[in-house]
Write an enzyme that holds these catalytic residues in place. Structure first.
Site, PDB file in Angstrom:
ATOM      1  N   LYS A 112       0.819  -1.218   0.000  1.00 27.34           N
ATOM      2  CA  LYS A 112       0.000   0.000   0.000  1.00 27.34           C
ATOM      3  C   LYS A 112       0.855   1.271   0.000  1.00 27.34           C
ATOM      4  CE  LYS A 112      -0.815   0.316   5.009  1.00 27.34           C
ATOM      5  NZ  LYS A 112      -1.871   0.368   6.054  1.00 27.34           N
ATOM      6  N   ASP A 113       2.156   1.145   0.282  1.00 31.59           N
ATOM      7  CA  ASP A 113       3.042   2.306   0.275  1.00 31.59           C
ATOM      8  C   ASP A 113       3.677   2.561  -1.094  1.00 31.59           C
ATOM      9  OD1 ASP A 113       2.621   2.853   2.943  1.00 31.59           O
ATOM     10  OD2 ASP A 113       4.352   1.701   3.629  1.00 31.59           O
ATOM     11  N   ARG A 127      -7.575   8.151   3.829  1.00 30.54           N
ATOM     12  CA  ARG A 127      -8.675   7.203   3.579  1.00 30.54           C
ATOM     13  C   ARG A 127      -9.421   6.907   4.875  1.00 30.54           C
ATOM     14  NH1 ARG A 127      -9.170   1.959   4.871  1.00 30.54           N
ATOM     15  NH2 ARG A 127      -7.000   1.901   5.533  1.00 30.54           N
ATOM     16  N   ARG A 128      -8.684   6.559   5.927  1.00 29.45           N
ATOM     17  CA  ARG A 128      -9.350   6.261   7.199  1.00 29.45           C
ATOM     18  C   ARG A 128     -10.039   7.498   7.759  1.00 29.45           C
ATOM     19  NH1 ARG A 128      -4.108   3.050   8.841  1.00 29.45           N
ATOM     20  NH2 ARG A 128      -4.670   0.927   8.208  1.00 29.45           N
ATOM     21  N   ARG A 179       0.845  10.504  13.505  1.00 33.86           N
ATOM     22  CA  ARG A 179       1.964   9.944  12.765  1.00 33.86           C
ATOM     23  C   ARG A 179       2.814   9.062  13.669  1.00 33.86           C
ATOM     24  NH1 ARG A 179       4.568  11.616   8.590  1.00 33.86           N
ATOM     25  NH2 ARG A 179       5.249   9.472   8.776  1.00 33.86           N
ATOM     26  N   THR A 196       4.619   3.687  18.242  1.00 35.13           N
ATOM     27  CA  THR A 196       4.494   5.097  18.630  1.00 35.13           C
ATOM     28  C   THR A 196       3.033   5.503  18.728  1.00 35.13           C
ATOM     29  OG1 THR A 196       6.612   5.649  17.605  1.00 35.13           O
ATOM     30  CG2 THR A 196       5.076   7.462  17.975  1.00 35.13           C
ATOM     31  N   ARG A 197       2.234   5.083  17.764  1.00 35.79           N
ATOM     32  CA  ARG A 197       0.814   5.439  17.773  1.00 35.79           C
ATOM     33  C   ARG A 197       0.094   4.796  18.956  1.00 35.79           C
ATOM     34  NH1 ARG A 197      -0.762   5.215  11.275  1.00 35.79           N
ATOM     35  NH2 ARG A 197       1.354   5.633  10.564  1.00 35.79           N
ATOM     36  N   CYS A 206      -1.216   9.348  -1.551  1.00 29.25           N
ATOM     37  CA  CYS A 206      -1.523   9.675  -0.163  1.00 29.25           C
ATOM     38  C   CYS A 206      -2.391  10.928  -0.059  1.00 29.25           C
ATOM     39  CB  CYS A 206      -0.228   9.884   0.635  1.00 29.25           C
ATOM     40  SG  CYS A 206       0.590   8.359   1.121  1.00 29.25           S
TER      41      CYS A 206
END
Length: 308
Positions: free
Chosen positions: A86-87, A134-135, A152, A157-158, A245
C-alpha cells in the site's frame, strides 16, 4: 539453485518493515536451504520515516517511503526491496519492477481504544487519530461529529500516544499488528463491507531491477500468484484515479476460484460524499477489471470532488 553472491534485502528501518523483511528472508531460506548470512538485511531510513510533524500528503505522498530504497536498488547497493504494497506509488522509476508479492495477510482495519468498543460507541467530539486520509474520510463519513486528527509515527508510537490519552481511539491495519505480535491491542476488527481497506493493504511487495533475472528466479518459489492478481486489480484501479496519499481512495479485490471481485470507493476528504463501484470477472482479467472500475468512478466523479 546456487547463489554466487549474497542477495541483499533492502528495507525501511521501522519495526514493521523489518518484520516484513525478516519474513521475506525466512521464506527464501526455507525455499532454497540458504543460510541467513547469504541474505543480509540492509535497513535504510526513508524521507517518509523522518517526517513526523505533518501528513505525508503535504510532503509529497507515497514515494517518500520508497525513494531511498529505489536509489539503493538502482545503484546496486541492494538486490531487492521489501515494501508494504500500500506504500508503493502507482508509477515506479524506470528500471524497477514489482517481482511479486508474498501471501497476503489480513486486509482489514482494526479499531483500537482503551475505553470504547467501536466507532459507534465513541462519544460526540471524541478524538480519533490517524495518518491515513482514507481512514480519516471514512471515519468522517460514518461519524461527522468526531474530531479526526493526524497521528503519525510507527505502530508502537501510535499505540503509545493512545495509551497516554492523546487520542480516544485510532485505526491500524490488522496485517501490521499481526506481523508485530500486537493483536492483543485490538478492540474491534472492522468488516470490509463497512470500512474498505487501502489498495494493497496486507500485502508485502518485492521490487527488483527490471533486468535482474538472478533475483527474479530466486524469488519465484516464495511469491503468491493469487495475491499478485488481487493487487494487480487494485493497483490498476488506483492508477486510473491517480491515487496517492493525497487521495481518500479504498479498494479491495477478492478471489474465489477463477472469479475476481473488486470493490472500490472514493470519498471527499471531509467524508460528506462518496462514490463506490463493484466489478466481477475472471482472475486472468484482473488488471482490466481494476481499470474498468476506476474508469467508472472517474466518469461519475464531479469536478473538484477530491478538493472539498
Amino acid at each position: 539453485m546456487v547463489v554466487p553472491t549474497p542477495l541483499v534485502i533492502g528495507t525501511r528501518a521501522s519495526p514493521l518493515a523489518l518484520a516484513q523483511a525478516h519474513e521475506t528472508q525466512s521464506r527464501l531460506m526455507i525455499a532454497h536451504g540458504w543460510a541467513a548470512e547469504t541474505l543480509p538485511l540492509a535497513p535504510i531510513k526513508t524521507t517518509g520515516d523522518a517526517i513526523q510533524d505533518r501528513a505525508l500528503s503535504e510532503a509529497g505522498g507515497k514515494g517518500l517511503f520508497t525513494k531511498e530504497l529505489d536509489i539503493a536498488l538502482l545503484e546496486g547497493a541492494i538486490d531487492l526491496g521489501v515494501h508494504s504494497a500500500k506504500d508503493l506509488p502507482t508509477g515506479l522509476p524506470d528500471g524497477i519492477v514489482i517481482a511479486g508479492y508474498l501471501p497476503r495477510e489480513d486486509v482489514r482495519d482494526a479499531f483500537i481504544s482503551r475505553d470504547y468498543k467501536g466507532i459507534g460507541d465513541l462519544p460526540e467530539g471524541a478524538i480519533v487519530g490517524s495518518a491515513s486520509l482514507r481512514r480519516q474520510a471514512q471515519l468522517r463519513r460514518l461519524r461527522p461529529d468526531l474530531t479526526v486528527t493526524l497521528l503519525r509515527g510507527n505502530v508502537q508510537t501510535r499505540l503509545a500516544k493512545l495509551e497516554r490519552g492523546e487520542v480516544h481511539a485510532t485505526l491500524l491495519a490488522m496485517a501490521g499488528l499481526r506481523r508485530l505480535g500486537l493483536t492483543d491491542h485490538v478492540t474491534t476488527i472492522l468488516d470490509t463491507n463497512d470500512f474498505l481497506p487501502a489498495v494493497g493493504q496486507g500485502a508485502i511487495a518485492i521490487t527488483i531491477r527490471a533486468d535482474d533475472e538472478r533475483v527474479r528466479t530466486a524469488l519465484e518459489p516464495i511469491l503468491d500468484p493469487e495475491t499478485g492478481h488481487a493487487v494487480a486489480a487494485e493497483r490498476s484501479f488506483l492508477t486510473v484515479l491517480d491515487g496517492s496519499c493525497r487521495t481518500p481512495i479504498a479498494g479491495h479485490a477478492r478471489i474465489v476460484g477463477d472469479a475476481l471481485e473488486i470493490r472500490g470507493l472514493v470519498l471527499r476528504p471531509n467524508g460528506a460524499d462518496s462514490l463506490d463501484v463493484v466489478r466481477h470477472g475472471h482472475v486472468d482479467d484482473a488488471a482490466a477489471l481494476g481499470r474498468e472500475a476506476g474508469l467508472d468512478l472517474r466518469a461519475r466523479m464531479p469536478d473538484g470532488f477530491l478538493e472539498v
